[in-house]
Design an enzyme around this catalytic site. Sequence first.
Site, short mmCIF file in Angstrom:
data_model
loop_
_atom_site.label_atom_id
_atom_site.label_comp_id
_atom_site.label_asym_id
_atom_site.label_seq_id
_atom_site.Cartn_x
_atom_site.Cartn_y
_atom_site.Cartn_z
N GLU A 180 0.83 -1.20 0.00
CA GLU A 180 0.00 0.00 0.00
C GLU A 180 0.87 1.25 0.00
OE1 GLU A 180 -3.62 -2.19 2.47
OE2 GLU A 180 -2.74 -0.34 3.28
N CYS A 194 3.69 8.59 0.30
CA CYS A 194 4.24 7.77 1.38
C CYS A 194 4.43 6.36 0.82
CB CYS A 194 3.28 7.76 2.57
SG CYS A 194 3.79 6.69 3.93
N CYS A 201 6.31 -6.06 8.27
CA CYS A 201 7.40 -5.44 9.04
C CYS A 201 7.82 -6.37 10.16
CB CYS A 201 6.94 -4.10 9.61
SG CYS A 201 8.26 -3.21 10.49
N CYS A 205 6.29 -3.13 16.43
CA CYS A 205 5.88 -2.00 17.27
C CYS A 205 4.42 -2.21 17.66
CB CYS A 205 6.07 -0.69 16.53
SG CYS A 205 7.81 -0.32 16.15
N CYS A 208 1.34 -0.33 15.93
CA CYS A 208 1.33 -0.27 14.48
C CYS A 208 0.59 -1.47 13.88
CB CYS A 208 2.76 -0.21 13.94
SG CYS A 208 2.86 -0.14 12.14
N CYS A 425 -1.17 7.08 9.35
CA CYS A 425 0.08 6.56 9.92
C CYS A 425 -0.20 5.35 10.81
CB CYS A 425 0.74 7.67 10.72
SG CYS A 425 2.28 7.20 11.52
#
Length: 453
Positions: A180, A194, A201, A205, A208, A425
């Site tokens: 994305e 972005c 990932c 975190c 996230c 975000c």
Amino acid sequence: MIMEVGCVWMRVVRAGANSVLLFKPATATLSTYAIRNFHHHRPTFSPSLNTLSPTRRPLSTTACSPPNPATPIDDCCSDENVSPEKGSKVLLKGMTYAELEQWVQSHGFRPGQALMLWKRLYGNNIWAQTIDEMEGLNKDFKITLSQHAEFKALSLKDIRTASDGTRKILFKLGDGLVIETVVIPCDRGRTTVCVSSQVGCAMNCQFCYTGRMGLTRHLTAAEIVEQAVFARRLLSSEVGSITNVVFMGMGEPLHNVENVIKAANIMVHDQGLHFSPRKVTVSTSGLVPQLKRFLHESNCALAVSLNATTDEVRNWIMPINRKYKLCFLLETLREELRFKHNYKVLFEYVMLAGINDSFDDAKRLIDLVQGIPCKINLISFNPHSGSQFRPTSEEKMIEFRNILAEGGCSVFLRLSRGDDQMAACGQLGKPGTIQAPLLRVPEQFQTALSASI
């Protein structure tokens, strides 16, 4: 299969035709590893051992001391293209200009043809994706291109538009995986794309959504660059000139440092996409050796996701801190930025209600960034499915900002954009049924989290 990588465990879970990476806290012991040639959806890594640079003096404070320099530091990145092969054809957008020029000459053509090709790929508002869009090139050269070159690394799957005008673009990769990319228009004439650097990932975190996915694989330089090319090609007529790039999409960019530096180099080339180096920002959760390499090899901007003012909190919400402590990360930045003229790092601080938004946190943050040329972005937390956290109220964010400003910090508020389409975000990606684990909540924060349930 279980592999210990720094401060996390990486587990490959095979579920039917798919493979998913899971993580849990690791012991302090580090180990080298090698995962080779997993096919299709499985991750591909090549072992690369890194040690802290011997050319820099060691940090003098014991509490800030780095990991033992004799201990291998995982660099989990690869020079190899990890996406499926495109037959015998070369993917043009995976080359820097120097590499493209060399490739063109190796096929018997003059360097001028390389520049003309480069401008059609990246410049002159052409952003070519097919041989038919290569007008003006030598006829024989076009035949060579059609036989030996591939123009596209991505295919468009969908574009979703949020109520505030933010666009989320879904791209399908050659192996069927989906990434994305977000395009964020701004009233002040600045539009930002972005880009993602990985499928998923590995950092886990806790705030996230992408981190819930685990890591499937790195993106190639071509797959990163083409996100910016596609954004300009698809949306420039609607949103105006796309002026800024942030590596803040899916993934930890410096975990894929080789391809990220290469992609950024392509983006800032003055005969191509021609983004200003200061308007291309690469974000990291704090991989210190790769951060140092980036500062040495790139003139692009750096953003560091800080998100906590104590190791206790950061160890929990950002497990990478168990390997690279706050003090070590910040002292490294102080040391490295002494050698960068007129350069400021951007600290990103996602505000989590009752976790990292106290006025004591604000005062500690002022002390932490002393001596580091920087700006601070306070970011509103964007809730998502399964989230433990709540966003800090706008009123408290303003009070937090005012304390930082009074302490001499350059500080900005960044409110949510595109959250109604999961484009904000920390909201990108699509975790599967098997997800990276939630870590143990420190006792003093359990009440704050229970209030969000």
